[in-house]
Design an enzyme around this catalytic site. Structure first.
Site, mmCIF file in Angstrom:
data_model
loop_
_atom_site.group_PDB
_atom_site.id
_atom_site.type_symbol
_atom_site.label_atom_id
_atom_site.label_comp_id
_atom_site.label_asym_id
_atom_site.label_seq_id
_atom_site.Cartn_x
_atom_site.Cartn_y
_atom_site.Cartn_z
ATOM 1 N N SER A 79 -11.890 2.495 -4.395
ATOM 2 C CA SER A 79 -12.835 3.479 -4.936
ATOM 3 C C SER A 79 -13.645 2.898 -6.097
ATOM 4 C CB SER A 79 -12.092 4.723 -5.399
ATOM 5 O OG SER A 79 -11.355 5.271 -4.342
HETATM 6 C C1 LIG Z 1 -10.577 5.675 -0.630
HETATM 7 S S1 LIG Z 1 -9.137 4.997 0.093
HETATM 8 C C2 LIG Z 1 -7.980 4.978 -1.236
HETATM 9 C C3 LIG Z 1 -8.454 4.282 -2.479
HETATM 10 C C4 LIG Z 1 -7.359 3.748 -3.310
HETATM 11 N N1 LIG Z 1 -6.447 4.755 -3.845
HETATM 12 C C5 LIG Z 1 -7.815 2.833 -4.449
HETATM 13 O O1 LIG Z 1 -6.913 2.165 -4.972
HETATM 14 O O2 LIG Z 1 -9.002 2.758 -4.791
HETATM 15 C C6 LIG Z 1 -8.535 6.334 1.079
HETATM 16 C C7 LIG Z 1 -7.269 6.005 1.828
HETATM 17 O O3 LIG Z 1 -6.723 7.214 2.333
HETATM 18 C C8 LIG Z 1 -5.979 6.884 3.482
HETATM 19 N N2 LIG Z 1 -5.686 8.097 4.263
HETATM 20 C C9 LIG Z 1 -6.503 8.772 5.111
HETATM 21 N N3 LIG Z 1 -5.847 9.822 5.634
HETATM 22 C C10 LIG Z 1 -4.603 9.812 5.122
HETATM 23 C C11 LIG Z 1 -3.453 10.633 5.288
HETATM 24 N N4 LIG Z 1 -3.469 11.683 6.108
HETATM 25 N N5 LIG Z 1 -2.328 10.305 4.603
HETATM 26 C C12 LIG Z 1 -2.298 9.244 3.765
HETATM 27 N N6 LIG Z 1 -3.354 8.419 3.580
HETATM 28 C C13 LIG Z 1 -4.485 8.708 4.226
HETATM 29 C C14 LIG Z 1 -6.860 5.874 4.201
HETATM 30 O O4 LIG Z 1 -6.109 5.068 5.089
HETATM 31 C C15 LIG Z 1 -7.447 5.093 3.015
HETATM 32 O O5 LIG Z 1 -6.769 3.893 2.810
#
Ligand SMILES: C[S@@+](CC[C@H](N)C(=O)[O-])C[C@H]1O[C@@H](n2cnc3c(N)ncnc32)[C@H](O)[C@@H]1O
Length: 408
Positions: A79
């Protein structure tokens, strides 16, 4: 690479890191000393996909893509620093706290670990095994391996064996708030979640009030959407452009009959002035949420390649359709006096869409260009003494209400 090279690299990274934090502090995106220290400490470059340059890793405003799906759409990213900082501050973390992060990447979890310190606890959950593997390896490499637990799971469902946490920080775009996120939250804890409300997303910090959640702050943001059992698809309707390509309209609240829109892009163009000016440098993001609250037929607009709209400048991806088959979208242009800009409703097809858009621009301006007083979430099964006059959005796990200081 020689030792001298790696020292030079780390000096460069350290300089980029301090410059980024200076900008975030100057712009008011970081206000807390603990968050500033965390951002000055965590080496972002260690968490980046291979080949990411330092300028991208330390750009305060942009995310870095970590994974794409088979259509090339980003499904995971690191992010943008500004929103990581805002969300950690929204969560009101303090040393010793325990935090559940939904959506991993390692980077944000390391920042959280810095803020809660060695006496705190961070659990980070992601649905994608590639992401949990990479996040775990990067956390180890950066020295946070022992302070963050990374789990592979669909966070729509409760995380097994999780004790009460002081904060839940959701870093994936959510349409709803499942019990799995509120269940482990301490009575005075904070849930921070990028919540999609009729196609408009805000990172909302919620605290518990009785059996519902009340917002304590809202931030403008954008996130990749949730996958798995909590995935939600808004309905997309395509308007073919006679020149080629199509304009896509995305609805959360879909009008009963969209067939009157057939052929609308072949109809005459329309433009209505609102008489509402746009002060330079002042955000009008609250207008988008106002539209999502009050504008019937509200939709998000995307212009496909080759369409007339794709070539146009100075418009925003928010529009409306009317039962008479007209379509209008938010645009800006010079005022009649030629001083500054005003909001316009541009579109196709004479009808009610343009006037409806202009009426809501004017209503928002007449109300003093407000932001919502509060957003609340009312889980299924609880008492629901909903606030009077609030906009109500139906979700699967409950209701969202948006309260404005002055409703039209
Ligand atoms: C924007 S990224 C996370 C950014 C991260 N926290 C950082 O360090 O910047 C969003 C993440 O959410 C995960 N995601 C999507 N749906 C999800 C779910 N139902 N449960 C857990 N993770 C999920 C995706 O695989 C993705 O890696």
């Amino acid at each position: 690479m020689t030792t001298a090279d790696s020292i030079a690299d780390s000096d460069e990274a350290s300089r980029a890191r301090q410059e980024m934090v200076d900008k975030l502090v100057a712009s008011g995106m970081i206000t807390s000393g603990d968050v500033e220290r965390a951002f000055r400490t965590v080496p972002r470059e260690v968490f980046m996909p291979e080949g990411t340059d330092l300028a991208a890793a330390y750009n305060p405003d942009d995310a870095v893509a970590a994974k794409r799906d088979e259509h090339g759409r980003i499904i995971s990213s690191l992010s943008a620093p500004f929103i990581q900082a805002r969300m950690i501050e929204q969560a009101e973390l303090a040393p010793g706290m325990s935090v559940l992060e939904i959506g991993s990447g390692g980077l944000n979890a390391a920042l959280i670990a810095e803020v809660v310190g060695p006496g705190g606890r961070v659990v980070s959950v992601d649905i994608d095994p590639d992401i949990t593997t990479n996040a775990g390896a990067a956390l180890d490499a950066a020295g946070y391996g022992g302070r963050v637990e990374v789990l592979l799971a669909d966070a729509e469902h409760p995380v097994p064996d999780l004790d009460e946490v002081d904060a839940v920080i959701v870093t994936v775009g959510a349409w709803d708030i499942p019990p799995a996120w509120t269940g482990p939250l301490a009575p005075d804890g904070r849930l921070v979640v990028p919540l999609r409300m009729n196609n408009v997303t805000r990172s909302i910090a919620f605290g518990r009030v009785g059996d519902h959640l009340e917002s304590t702050s809202l931030e403008v943001c954008g996130f990749v959407p949730m996958q798995g059992d909590g995935e939600h698809h808004e309905r997309v309707f395509e308007l073919p452009d006679p020149r080629g390509g199509a304009v896509k309209l995305q609805f959360d609240v879909t009008p009963k009959d969209l067939s009157p829109l057939d052929g609308v892009l072949a109809k005459p163009r329309t433009e209505l002035r609102s008489g509402v000016d746009i002060p330079r440098g002042v955000s009008f993001a609250d207008l988008h949420l106002w539209f999502a609250s009050f504008l019937p037929g509200f939709c998000r607009v995307a212009a496909g390649e080759g369409t007339e709209l794709a070539e146009e400048r100075r418009w925003f991806p928010f529009g409306t359709v009317a039962d008479d088959g007209s379509f209008a979208y938010l645009a800006i242009g010079p005022t009649l006096e030629g001083i500054g800009d005003e909001f316009l409703a541009r579109g196709w097809g004479e009808g009610d869409a343009g006037p409806a858009l202009v009426a809501q621009i004017q209503a928002w301006a007449d109300a003093g260009r407000p932001q919502p007083d509060s957003v609340a979430f009312w889980p299924n099964g609880g008492d629901r003494d909903l606030p009077k006059g609030a906009v109500v959005l139906e979700k699967r796990h409950g209701l969202v209400t948006i309260s404005w200081p002055a409703a039209p």
